[in-house]
Write a protein that holds these residues in place. Sequence first.
Motif, PDB file in Angstrom:
ATOM      1  N   TYR A 188       0.876  -1.173   0.000  1.00 49.70           N
ATOM      2  CA  TYR A 188       0.000   0.000   0.000  1.00 49.70           C
ATOM      3  C   TYR A 188       0.907   1.215   0.000  1.00 49.70           C
ATOM      4  CZ  TYR A 188      -3.756  -3.212   1.000  1.00 49.70           C
ATOM      5  OH  TYR A 188      -4.665  -4.232   0.910  1.00 49.70           O
ATOM      6  N   VAL A 189       0.860   1.957  -1.097  1.00 52.14           N
ATOM      7  CA  VAL A 189       1.770   3.091  -1.250  1.00 52.14           C
ATOM      8  C   VAL A 189       0.980   4.382  -1.430  1.00 52.14           C
ATOM      9  CG1 VAL A 189       3.654   1.701  -2.189  1.00 52.14           C
ATOM     10  CG2 VAL A 189       1.985   2.673  -3.738  1.00 52.14           C
ATOM     11  N   LEU A 190       1.571   5.447  -0.944  1.00 50.84           N
ATOM     12  CA  LEU A 190       0.934   6.756  -1.050  1.00 50.84           C
ATOM     13  C   LEU A 190       0.867   7.203  -2.502  1.00 50.84           C
ATOM     14  CD1 LEU A 190       2.836   8.385   1.913  1.00 50.84           C
ATOM     15  CD2 LEU A 190       0.346   8.078   1.830  1.00 50.84           C
ATOM     16  N   THR A 191      -0.280   7.720  -2.884  1.00 52.97           N
ATOM     17  CA  THR A 191      -0.420   8.356  -4.187  1.00 52.97           C
ATOM     18  C   THR A 191       0.067   9.799  -4.057  1.00 52.97           C
ATOM     19  OG1 THR A 191      -2.634   9.142  -3.648  1.00 52.97           O
ATOM     20  CG2 THR A 191      -2.474   6.965  -4.717  1.00 52.97           C
ATOM     21  N   GLU A 192       0.036  10.526  -5.140  1.00 50.81           N
ATOM     22  CA  GLU A 192       0.385  11.953  -5.071  1.00 50.81           C
ATOM     23  C   GLU A 192      -0.564  12.667  -4.100  1.00 50.81           C
ATOM     24  OE1 GLU A 192       0.518  15.837  -7.999  1.00 50.81           O
ATOM     25  OE2 GLU A 192       0.917  13.876  -8.877  1.00 50.81           O
ATOM     26  N   LYS A 193      -1.835  12.330  -4.173  1.00 52.27           N
ATOM     27  CA  LYS A 193      -2.830  12.897  -3.260  1.00 52.27           C
ATOM     28  C   LYS A 193      -2.468  12.561  -1.810  1.00 52.27           C
ATOM     29  CE  LYS A 193      -7.872  12.602  -2.574  1.00 52.27           C
ATOM     30  NZ  LYS A 193      -9.101  11.981  -3.112  1.00 52.27           N
ATOM     31  N   GLY A 194      -2.048  11.340  -1.566  1.00 59.32           N
ATOM     32  CA  GLY A 194      -1.644  10.924  -0.235  1.00 59.32           C
ATOM     33  C   GLY A 194      -0.396  11.630   0.251  1.00 59.32           C
ATOM     34  N   GLN A 195       0.560  11.844  -0.642  1.00 58.84           N
ATOM     35  CA  GLN A 195       1.799  12.550  -0.290  1.00 58.84           C
ATOM     36  C   GLN A 195       1.500  13.954   0.223  1.00 58.84           C
ATOM     37  OE1 GLN A 195       5.038  11.687  -0.232  1.00 58.84           O
ATOM     38  NE2 GLN A 195       4.847   9.633  -1.076  1.00 58.84           N
ATOM     39  N   GLU A 196       0.440  14.548  -0.296  1.00 53.55           N
ATOM     40  CA  GLU A 196       0.095  15.917   0.096  1.00 53.55           C
ATOM     41  C   GLU A 196      -0.377  16.024   1.552  1.00 53.55           C
ATOM     42  OE1 GLU A 196      -2.589  17.550  -2.811  1.00 53.55           O
ATOM     43  OE2 GLU A 196      -1.140  17.298  -4.428  1.00 53.55           O
ATOM     44  N   ILE A 197      -0.658  14.898   2.187  1.00 58.91           N
ATOM     45  CA  ILE A 197      -1.070  14.905   3.594  1.00 58.91           C
ATOM     46  C   ILE A 197       0.148  15.049   4.514  1.00 58.91           C
ATOM     47  CG2 ILE A 197      -2.188  13.504   5.405  1.00 58.91           C
ATOM     48  CD1 ILE A 197      -3.822  12.229   3.071  1.00 58.91           C
ATOM     49  N   GLY A 198       1.329  14.834   3.974  1.00 57.65           N
ATOM     50  CA  GLY A 198       2.558  14.875   4.761  1.00 57.65           C
ATOM     51  C   GLY A 198       2.724  16.102   5.641  1.00 57.65           C
ATOM     52  N   PRO A 199       2.588  17.305   5.120  1.00 57.19           N
ATOM     53  CA  PRO A 199       2.753  18.485   5.978  1.00 57.19           C
ATOM     54  C   PRO A 199       1.775  18.531   7.153  1.00 57.19           C
ATOM     55  CG  PRO A 199       2.906  19.108   3.668  1.00 57.19           C
ATOM     56  CD  PRO A 199       2.448  17.671   3.700  1.00 57.19           C
ATOM     57  N   ALA A 200       0.546  18.068   6.942  1.00 57.86           N
ATOM     58  CA  ALA A 200      -0.426  18.054   8.046  1.00 57.86           C
ATOM     59  C   ALA A 200       0.012  17.068   9.125  1.00 57.86           C
ATOM     60  CB  ALA A 200      -1.816  17.694   7.521  1.00 57.86           C
ATOM     61  N   LEU A 201       0.526  15.911   8.723  1.00 55.40           N
ATOM     62  CA  LEU A 201       1.015  14.941   9.706  1.00 55.40           C
ATOM     63  C   LEU A 201       2.222  15.476  10.461  1.00 55.40           C
ATOM     64  CD1 LEU A 201       0.674  11.502   7.895  1.00 55.40           C
ATOM     65  CD2 LEU A 201      -0.654  12.363   9.824  1.00 55.40           C
ATOM     66  N   MET A 202       3.092  16.182   9.766  1.00 54.87           N
ATOM     67  CA  MET A 202       4.262  16.782  10.416  1.00 54.87           C
ATOM     68  C   MET A 202       3.813  17.819  11.449  1.00 54.87           C
ATOM     69  SD  MET A 202       6.867  15.349   9.053  1.00 54.87           S
ATOM     70  CE  MET A 202       8.311  15.901   8.239  1.00 54.87           C
ATOM     71  N   THR A 203       2.797  18.582  11.102  1.00 56.39           N
ATOM     72  CA  THR A 203       2.267  19.572  12.042  1.00 56.39           C
ATOM     73  C   THR A 203       1.677  18.884  13.271  1.00 56.39           C
ATOM     74  OG1 THR A 203       1.831  21.150  10.257  1.00 56.39           O
ATOM     75  CG2 THR A 203       0.604  21.463  12.313  1.00 56.39           C
ATOM     76  N   LEU A 204       0.931  17.806  13.069  1.00 53.08           N
ATOM     77  CA  LEU A 204       0.398  17.049  14.205  1.00 53.08           C
ATOM     78  C   LEU A 204       1.529  16.477  15.064  1.00 53.08           C
ATOM     79  CD1 LEU A 204      -2.559  15.104  12.553  1.00 53.08           C
ATOM     80  CD2 LEU A 204      -2.726  16.900  14.286  1.00 53.08           C
ATOM     81  N   ARG A 205       2.559  15.957  14.417  1.00 52.89           N
ATOM     82  CA  ARG A 205       3.708  15.419  15.150  1.00 52.89           C
ATOM     83  C   ARG A 205       4.368  16.511  15.987  1.00 52.89           C
ATOM     84  NH1 ARG A 205       8.791  14.856  11.771  1.00 52.89           N
ATOM     85  NH2 ARG A 205       8.604  17.058  12.198  1.00 52.89           N
ATOM     86  N   ASP A 206       4.633  17.651  15.380  1.00 55.01           N
ATOM     87  CA  ASP A 206       5.302  18.742  16.086  1.00 55.01           C
ATOM     88  C   ASP A 206       4.455  19.267  17.235  1.00 55.01           C
ATOM     89  OD1 ASP A 206       7.363  18.410  14.281  1.00 55.01           O
ATOM     90  OD2 ASP A 206       6.822  20.169  13.071  1.00 55.01           O
ATOM     91  N   TRP A 207       3.153  19.378  17.011  1.00 50.68           N
ATOM     92  CA  TRP A 207       2.258  19.828  18.067  1.00 50.68           C
ATOM     93  C   TRP A 207       2.282  18.826  19.218  1.00 50.68           C
ATOM     94  CZ3 TRP A 207      -1.934  18.202  20.811  1.00 50.68           C
ATOM     95  CH2 TRP A 207      -2.648  19.182  21.513  1.00 50.68           C
ATOM     96  N   GLY A 208       2.239  17.543  18.890  1.00 48.69           N
ATOM     97  CA  GLY A 208       2.265  16.506  19.916  1.00 48.69           C
ATOM     98  C   GLY A 208       3.549  16.519  20.723  1.00 48.69           C
ATOM     99  N   LYS A 209       4.678  16.735  20.055  1.00 48.22           N
ATOM    100  CA  LYS A 209       5.952  16.813  20.775  1.00 48.22           C
ATOM    101  C   LYS A 209       5.958  17.972  21.764  1.00 48.22           C
ATOM    102  CE  LYS A 209       9.241  14.823  17.505  1.00 48.22           C
ATOM    103  NZ  LYS A 209      10.382  15.142  16.623  1.00 48.22           N
TER     104      LYS A 209
END
Length: 112
Positions: A80-101
């Motif tokens: 199961y691999v990220l599509t281009e659409k899926g790759q675009e979610i990356g910045p939101a996940l990074m923001t969630l990670r940083d907020w959680g830290k």
Amino acid sequence: MKWSDLSSNWCPVARTLSVLGDRWTLLILRDCFLGMSRFEQFVESSGMTRHILADRLKRLVEAGILERKAYSDSPRRYDYVLTEKGQEIGPALMTLRDWGKKHMPVRRATSS
């Protein structure tokens, strides 16, 4: 209102949550960004049941966020691999990670 009913809601946050709005889905995406792509890897990493994982993977594929790519014919197995659409979610996940830290740091018990 059910999650599926949010797909036609005017609010883009509500529509996004109709696809990504549970912890299991976000953990699958986290794992994809960490380089995982196989069913067993997702089970091991997240601890979710196989039934829940199969459901979330199906929804992510249907939404065009992940793509299934066969890597074995007998038995039939998929990456199961990220599509281009899926790759675009990356910045939101990074923001969630940083907020959680910052706001949800791991609390470790002190030894006596």
